[in-house]
Design a protein around this motif. Sequence first.
Motif, PDB file in Angstrom:
ATOM      1  N   GLY A  13      -3.301   5.345   0.422  1.00 29.01           N
ATOM      2  CA  GLY A  13      -3.971   4.796   1.731  1.00 29.01           C
ATOM      3  C   GLY A  13      -4.894   5.789   2.326  1.00 29.01           C
ATOM      4  O   GLY A  13      -5.831   5.226   2.686  1.00 29.01           O
ATOM      5  N   ILE A  14      -4.156   7.089   2.574  1.00 29.05           N
ATOM      6  CA  ILE A  14      -5.127   7.914   3.335  1.00 29.05           C
ATOM      7  C   ILE A  14      -6.425   8.538   2.660  1.00 29.05           C
ATOM      8  O   ILE A  14      -7.148   9.252   3.259  1.00 29.05           O
ATOM      9  CB  ILE A  14      -4.112   9.166   3.842  1.00 29.05           C
ATOM     10  N   ILE A  15      -6.465   8.254   1.309  1.00 26.00           N
ATOM     11  CA  ILE A  15      -7.323   9.011   0.361  1.00 26.00           C
ATOM     12  C   ILE A  15      -8.592   8.011   0.739  1.00 26.00           C
ATOM     13  O   ILE A  15      -9.778   8.626   0.552  1.00 26.00           O
ATOM     14  CB  ILE A  15      -7.070   9.124  -0.942  1.00 26.00           C
ATOM     15  N   ASP A  16      -8.518   6.635   0.625  1.00 29.03           N
ATOM     16  CA  ASP A  16      -9.736   5.971   1.005  1.00 29.03           C
ATOM     17  C   ASP A  16      -9.514   5.120   2.306  1.00 29.03           C
ATOM     18  O   ASP A  16      -9.161   4.052   2.581  1.00 29.03           O
ATOM     19  CB  ASP A  16      -9.530   4.824  -0.174  1.00 29.03           C
ATOM     20  N   PRO A  17      -9.908   5.850   3.428  1.00 29.90           N
ATOM     21  CA  PRO A  17      -9.697   5.195   4.744  1.00 29.90           C
ATOM     22  C   PRO A  17     -10.623   4.089   4.991  1.00 29.90           C
ATOM     23  O   PRO A  17     -10.120   3.048   5.560  1.00 29.90           O
ATOM     24  CB  PRO A  17     -10.464   6.245   5.737  1.00 29.90           C
ATOM     25  N   LYS A  18     -11.794   3.904   4.344  1.00 29.63           N
ATOM     26  CA  LYS A  18     -12.436   2.585   4.377  1.00 29.63           C
ATOM     27  C   LYS A  18     -11.728   1.367   3.884  1.00 29.63           C
ATOM     28  O   LYS A  18     -11.653   0.488   4.656  1.00 29.63           O
ATOM     29  CB  LYS A  18     -13.720   2.633   3.745  1.00 29.63           C
ATOM     30  N   ALA A  19     -11.210   1.575   2.799  1.00 32.66           N
ATOM     31  CA  ALA A  19     -10.617   0.279   2.194  1.00 32.66           C
ATOM     32  C   ALA A  19      -9.393  -0.095   3.078  1.00 32.66           C
ATOM     33  O   ALA A  19      -8.750  -1.123   3.284  1.00 32.66           O
ATOM     34  CB  ALA A  19     -10.295   0.446   0.861  1.00 32.66           C
ATOM     35  N   THR A  20      -8.682   1.116   3.437  1.00 35.83           N
ATOM     36  CA  THR A  20      -7.064   0.860   4.105  1.00 35.83           C
ATOM     37  C   THR A  20      -7.373   0.196   5.574  1.00 35.83           C
ATOM     38  O   THR A  20      -6.635  -0.647   5.801  1.00 35.83           O
ATOM     39  CB  THR A  20      -6.598   2.335   4.253  1.00 35.83           C
TER      40      THR A  20
ATOM     41  N   LEU B 163       0.849  -1.343   0.089  1.00 38.03           N
ATOM     42  CA  LEU B 163      -0.063   0.032   0.053  1.00 38.03           C
ATOM     43  C   LEU B 163       0.819   1.169  -0.006  1.00 38.03           C
ATOM     44  O   LEU B 163       1.777   1.158   0.784  1.00 38.03           O
ATOM     45  CB  LEU B 163      -0.863  -0.026   1.077  1.00 38.03           C
ATOM     46  N   ARG B 164       0.450   2.212  -0.917  1.00 37.63           N
ATOM     47  CA  ARG B 164       1.289   3.388  -0.894  1.00 37.63           C
ATOM     48  C   ARG B 164       0.529   4.364   0.091  1.00 37.63           C
ATOM     49  O   ARG B 164      -0.392   4.563   0.017  1.00 37.63           O
ATOM     50  CB  ARG B 164       1.292   4.133  -2.288  1.00 37.63           C
ATOM     51  N   LEU B 165       1.459   4.915   1.217  1.00 39.39           N
ATOM     52  CA  LEU B 165       0.738   5.852   1.904  1.00 39.39           C
ATOM     53  C   LEU B 165      -0.118   6.938   1.422  1.00 39.39           C
ATOM     54  O   LEU B 165      -1.394   7.122   2.227  1.00 39.39           O
ATOM     55  CB  LEU B 165       1.933   6.443   2.867  1.00 39.39           C
TER      56      LEU B 165
ATOM     57  N   ILE C  65      -2.577   4.186   8.547  1.00 33.87           N
ATOM     58  CA  ILE C  65      -3.524   3.980   9.937  1.00 33.87           C
ATOM     59  C   ILE C  65      -3.155   5.252  10.933  1.00 33.87           C
ATOM     60  O   ILE C  65      -4.255   5.470  11.521  1.00 33.87           O
ATOM     61  CB  ILE C  65      -3.177   2.595  10.383  1.00 33.87           C
ATOM     62  N   LEU C  66      -1.892   5.165  11.321  1.00 32.11           N
ATOM     63  CA  LEU C  66      -1.349   6.198  12.305  1.00 32.11           C
ATOM     64  C   LEU C  66      -1.800   7.526  11.765  1.00 32.11           C
ATOM     65  O   LEU C  66      -2.401   8.515  12.664  1.00 32.11           O
ATOM     66  CB  LEU C  66      -0.008   6.135  12.416  1.00 32.11           C
ATOM     67  N   HIS C  67      -1.641   7.807  10.507  1.00 26.27           N
ATOM     68  CA  HIS C  67      -2.170   9.221  10.087  1.00 26.27           C
ATOM     69  C   HIS C  67      -3.668   9.500  10.009  1.00 26.27           C
ATOM     70  O   HIS C  67      -4.037  10.586  10.523  1.00 26.27           O
ATOM     71  CB  HIS C  67      -1.798   9.191   8.563  1.00 26.27           C
ATOM     72  N   LEU C  68      -4.480   8.357   9.722  1.00 24.84           N
ATOM     73  CA  LEU C  68      -5.891   8.659   9.847  1.00 24.84           C
ATOM     74  C   LEU C  68      -6.249   8.665  11.466  1.00 24.84           C
ATOM     75  O   LEU C  68      -7.441   9.481  11.721  1.00 24.84           O
ATOM     76  CB  LEU C  68      -6.567   7.156   9.336  1.00 24.84           C
ATOM     77  N   ILE C  69      -5.475   7.838  12.361  1.00 23.47           N
ATOM     78  CA  ILE C  69      -6.041   8.008  13.779  1.00 23.47           C
ATOM     79  C   ILE C  69      -5.571   9.547  14.409  1.00 23.47           C
ATOM     80  O   ILE C  69      -6.668  10.277  14.941  1.00 23.47           O
ATOM     81  CB  ILE C  69      -5.167   7.211  14.729  1.00 23.47           C
ATOM     82  N   LEU C  70      -4.677  10.106  13.943  1.00 19.98           N
ATOM     83  CA  LEU C  70      -4.220  11.362  14.270  1.00 19.98           C
ATOM     84  C   LEU C  70      -5.138  12.567  13.568  1.00 19.98           C
ATOM     85  O   LEU C  70      -5.434  13.444  14.133  1.00 19.98           O
ATOM     86  CB  LEU C  70      -2.668  11.778  14.176  1.00 19.98           C
ATOM     87  N   SER C  71      -5.696  12.288  12.275  1.00 17.83           N
ATOM     88  CA  SER C  71      -6.498  13.129  11.689  1.00 17.83           C
ATOM     89  C   SER C  71      -7.871  12.919  12.395  1.00 17.83           C
ATOM     90  O   SER C  71      -8.660  13.851  11.858  1.00 17.83           O
ATOM     91  CB  SER C  71      -6.445  12.809  10.332  1.00 17.83           C
ATOM     92  N   GLY C  72      -8.296  11.868  13.221  1.00 21.39           N
ATOM     93  CA  GLY C  72      -9.454  12.021  13.871  1.00 21.39           C
ATOM     94  C   GLY C  72     -10.610  11.070  12.915  1.00 21.39           C
ATOM     95  O   GLY C  72     -11.538  11.218  13.120  1.00 21.39           O
ATOM     96  N   ASP C  73      -9.943  10.453  11.899  1.00 20.81           N
ATOM     97  CA  ASP C  73     -10.900   9.632  11.201  1.00 20.81           C
ATOM     98  C   ASP C  73     -11.610   8.645  11.995  1.00 20.81           C
ATOM     99  O   ASP C  73     -10.893   7.718  12.894  1.00 20.81           O
ATOM    100  CB  ASP C  73      -9.932   8.829   9.981  1.00 20.81           C
ATOM    101  N   LEU C  74     -12.852   8.670  11.848  1.00 20.59           N
ATOM    102  CA  LEU C  74     -13.578   7.622  12.873  1.00 20.59           C
ATOM    103  C   LEU C  74     -13.645   6.220  12.583  1.00 20.59           C
ATOM    104  O   LEU C  74     -13.848   5.418  13.315  1.00 20.59           O
ATOM    105  CB  LEU C  74     -15.032   7.956  12.840  1.00 20.59           C
ATOM    106  N   THR C  75     -13.364   5.901  11.321  1.00 24.38           N
ATOM    107  CA  THR C  75     -13.141   4.529  10.756  1.00 24.38           C
ATOM    108  C   THR C  75     -11.859   3.698  11.350  1.00 24.38           C
ATOM    109  O   THR C  75     -11.950   2.768  11.889  1.00 24.38           O
ATOM    110  CB  THR C  75     -12.900   4.406   9.157  1.00 24.38           C
TER     111      THR C  75
END
Length: 275
Positions: free
Chosen positions: A26-33, A21-23, A82-92
Amino acid sequence: MTLLKELIDIPEHIDKGQFVLRLTEGIIDPKATVESYVPTPQLVKCFDDALNFIRGSVAGNTSKATYLHGSFGSGKSHFMAILHLILSGDLTARGIPELAGTIQKHNEWIEGKKFLLVPYHMIGAHDVESGILGGYVDYIRRTHPQAPIPGVYLAEGLFRDAQALRQRMGDEGFFSVLSEKTGVASDFGDVDAEWDAARFESAVEADPGSEERSQLIGALVAKFFGSYDTQASGRGEAFVSLDKGLSVISRHAQSLGYDSLILFLDELILWLASH
């Protein structure tokens, strides 16, 4: 009798690139990631370690760096996504059951913090300055198009062009345009302060990476030389040194209201190995 191929999709051919997965993607599609990620107990500990590391840097108001080590396809980029999404507040991402305890543990200090999370894919970068500093400028222009441009470029050529334009326009016309308000509130120095001959000359003579010089570069690119950052990308000599540049973009991120700047340098080690 039910056949295995009737229950699951078995591709006729696969290659190892399909499991990577390219970072930046990956952050563009949180659900799939998130759906394709399996946090093992060891990875749960790694997320706790990573968040503790960031917490220490934020609490100590200091710059720190660390790296992920693992073989090809082991999930380093996926971990960063995943770490990026967590810090950005992504609920998924924050809803991953295995990470619930870890996220709850760190939620107190994460909540209320505004992180500027800049994802990179270093493969293809001409040099480290254009990759990191130029990549930051590219990201800011996409996400904050009205923000002043950070002064990360070596500016001698830019200043020569500005001096020539100043002679053609005359001081009154030149400084009138240069001093036009951007309409964007910023704590990055007094970016909307009036420019005159004395301030201009002082900024030109200032050290690379200094506050006044950075403000002048941003103003010149915004008002007169919009293509300069595009032309500069890929040419390492167009940027200040990495140390000074990191200081400039840190102040720039702070001026945009962020509490912390985090650079996710995907494939940095591979890039270094090839250079």
